[in-house]
Design a protein around this motif. Structure first.
Motif, PDB file in Angstrom:
ATOM      1  N   THR A  46       2.114   3.836  -2.885  1.00 55.82           N
ATOM      2  CA  THR A  46       1.078   5.343  -3.064  1.00 55.82           C
ATOM      3  C   THR A  46       2.351   6.398  -3.441  1.00 55.82           C
ATOM      4  O   THR A  46       2.743   7.567  -3.893  1.00 55.82           O
TER       5      THR A  46
ATOM      6  N   ARG B  26       0.731  -1.569  -0.377  1.00 60.01           N
ATOM      7  CA  ARG B  26      -0.179  -0.338   0.225  1.00 60.01           C
ATOM      8  C   ARG B  26       0.451   1.324  -0.083  1.00 60.01           C
ATOM      9  O   ARG B  26       0.547   2.463  -1.274  1.00 60.01           O
ATOM     10  N   PHE B  27       1.208   1.644   0.848  1.00 63.96           N
ATOM     11  CA  PHE B  27       2.552   2.597   1.151  1.00 63.96           C
ATOM     12  C   PHE B  27       3.138   2.853  -0.765  1.00 63.96           C
ATOM     13  O   PHE B  27       4.077   3.797  -1.135  1.00 63.96           O
TER      14      PHE B  27
ATOM     15  N   SER C 272      -5.075   6.462   2.421  1.00 66.89           N
ATOM     16  CA  SER C 272      -3.678   7.307   2.339  1.00 66.89           C
ATOM     17  C   SER C 272      -3.768   8.465   1.689  1.00 66.89           C
ATOM     18  O   SER C 272      -3.123   8.950   1.813  1.00 66.89           O
ATOM     19  N   LEU C 273      -4.213   8.973   0.433  1.00 68.79           N
ATOM     20  CA  LEU C 273      -4.135  10.116  -0.074  1.00 68.79           C
ATOM     21  C   LEU C 273      -5.594  11.326   0.288  1.00 68.79           C
ATOM     22  O   LEU C 273      -4.485  12.407   0.481  1.00 68.79           O
TER      23      LEU C 273
ATOM     24  N   GLN D 215       1.363   6.285   9.809  1.00 70.02           N
ATOM     25  CA  GLN D 215       2.038   4.750   9.458  1.00 70.02           C
ATOM     26  C   GLN D 215       1.908   3.880   9.472  1.00 70.02           C
ATOM     27  O   GLN D 215       2.097   3.133   9.842  1.00 70.02           O
TER      28      GLN D 215
ATOM     29  N   VAL E  88       2.712   7.133  -6.037  1.00 64.65           N
ATOM     30  CA  VAL E  88       1.569   7.034  -7.155  1.00 64.65           C
ATOM     31  C   VAL E  88       1.834   9.151  -6.803  1.00 64.65           C
ATOM     32  O   VAL E  88       1.992  10.462  -7.940  1.00 64.65           O
ATOM     33  N   LEU E  89       2.504   9.089  -5.433  1.00 63.66           N
ATOM     34  CA  LEU E  89       2.762  10.650  -5.099  1.00 63.66           C
ATOM     35  C   LEU E  89       3.902  11.141  -5.997  1.00 63.66           C
ATOM     36  O   LEU E  89       4.070  12.293  -6.518  1.00 63.66           O
TER      37      LEU E  89
ATOM     38  N   TYR F 276       4.542   8.668   3.866  1.00 64.20           N
ATOM     39  CA  TYR F 276       4.242   7.490   3.200  1.00 64.20           C
ATOM     40  C   TYR F 276       5.770   6.580   2.858  1.00 64.20           C
ATOM     41  O   TYR F 276       6.156   4.923   3.067  1.00 64.20           O
TER      42      TYR F 276
ATOM     43  N   ASN G 116       2.378  13.959   1.605  1.00 59.20           N
ATOM     44  CA  ASN G 116       2.642  13.197   2.164  1.00 59.20           C
ATOM     45  C   ASN G 116       3.091  12.123   1.651  1.00 59.20           C
ATOM     46  O   ASN G 116       3.897  11.004   2.382  1.00 59.20           O
TER      47      ASN G 116
ATOM     48  N   VAL H 130      -5.307   3.041  -1.351  1.00 60.32           N
ATOM     49  CA  VAL H 130      -4.096   3.783  -1.556  1.00 60.32           C
ATOM     50  C   VAL H 130      -5.113   5.584  -1.658  1.00 60.32           C
ATOM     51  O   VAL H 130      -4.294   6.402  -0.938  1.00 60.32           O
ATOM     52  N   ILE H 131      -5.997   5.286  -2.515  1.00 57.31           N
ATOM     53  CA  ILE H 131      -6.297   6.845  -3.247  1.00 57.31           C
ATOM     54  C   ILE H 131      -7.855   7.287  -2.369  1.00 57.31           C
ATOM     55  O   ILE H 131      -7.211   8.755  -1.094  1.00 57.31           O
TER      56      ILE H 131
END
Length: 301
Positions: free
Chosen positions: A55, A51-52, A235-236, A88, A58-59, A198, A194, A231-232
């Motif tokens: 994330t 998951r991290f 997390s975000l 986290q 994406v970031l 993360y 973020n 994730v979205i």
């Protein structure tokens, strides 16, 4: 002075006052049953590491496109790292381990909902924020309603002290994160904040997963869907909303929102897992919402 004016303006924003809390609660409450579904297909630390990693990926893309500013001081860097570890690693890590060890999702949600009580006790001493009698009344009503939802579902069954201690550790982590953010947090671009936090989660969880787990993962559509949501959604979006509301308002006022998480998680469990809510649970949910409303609307002292 300019940052203080911005904070005051943000606190008066209708979005942060109404829209952000509602969206945050929906996303955060759904995270409990969604995570429980995902843990059927992966071991907890491995699940978190994946998951991290997603994330951060994406970031990282968003960061490369937008090129937001990096923290400008060691204090700003350390603040992001500490909060990343508390949220986290401690909160999510211990929550996932507790669910895997056998604690019911509703019991975990109830334990974490004690956070506003801890914040109310600690806020005056640590950050000089006064918590008045009206807000205490709201917090206690909300906690009573949240407990009623759990009792009505008849799910308070804990086989050993281990999962409960993990849940308490998660409670301590998220409480400390809110207090630390309010006292030491600095205004940062959400993408930068973020990405750092993360990355901290991945750096801690990935080695622990490699050392202590067999990296069990069963890839399928359901598991991929839970990852996408976590994730979205969690997390975000949810974490960004939480930190933004904390900086803009009183920490005890923001923390009072967590009292709605147990009934919210119970409702989401009905939607996603088909768990039926007795009539008493609905009345208790209404009481929790009333308490949250009283605590959140208490006048500044």
């Amino acid at each position: 002075m300019r940052e203080q004016s911005k904070a005051v303006a943000a606190a008066d924003s209708p979005w942060l006052t109404l829209g952000a809390p509602v969206l945050f609660l929906l996303l955060w409450s759904a995270g409990f049953p969604v995570a429980k579904i995902g843990l059927r297909y992966a071991s907890p630390l491995t699940f978190l590491a994946i998951r991290f990693a997603l994330t951060v990926g994406v970031l990282g893309i968003v960061f490369a496109i937008r090129r937001p500013p990096l923290p400008r001081s060691a204090r700003a860097w350390s603040s992001l790292i500490v909060i990343g570890f508390l949220v986290q690693v401690m909160y999510f890590g211990l929550s996932y381990l507790a669910m895997t060890a056998g604690i019911a999702t509703s019991v975990l949600a109830l334990i974490v909902s004690l956070q506003p009580i801890l914040v109310g006790v600690l806020a005056p001493r640590l950050i000089g924020e006064r918590v008045g009698a009206r807000r205490w009344t709201g917090l206690l009503l909300g906690l009573l309603g949240a407990a009623g939802v759990i009792v009505a579902r008849g799910r308070i069954q804990v086989e050993s002290a281990g999962p409960v201690l993990m849940a308490i550790g998660a409670l301590i982590g998220i409480t400390a994160a809110l207090l630390y953010e309010k006292r030491h947090g600095t205004v940062q671009d959400p993408v930068t904040a973020n990405l750092v936090q993360y990355s901290v989660g991945f750096v801690f969880c990935a080695p622990m997963a490699a050392l202590f787990e067999h990296a069990h993962v069963e890839w399928n559509v359901t598991f991929a869907s839970t990852l996408a949501y976590l994730v979205i959604g969690n997390s975000l979006i949810a974490i960004t909303l939480l930190l933004a509301m904390t900086r803009a308002g009183r920490v005890s006022q923001v923390a009072s929102l967590f009292l709605f998480v147990p009934p919210g998680a119970a409702l989401m469990s009905y939607v996603f897992l088909g768990e039926v809510l007795p009539s008493l649970a609905w009345w208790s949910m209404a009481l929790a919402m009333l308490g949250v409303g009283i605590a959140a609307r208490a006048p500044r002292g």
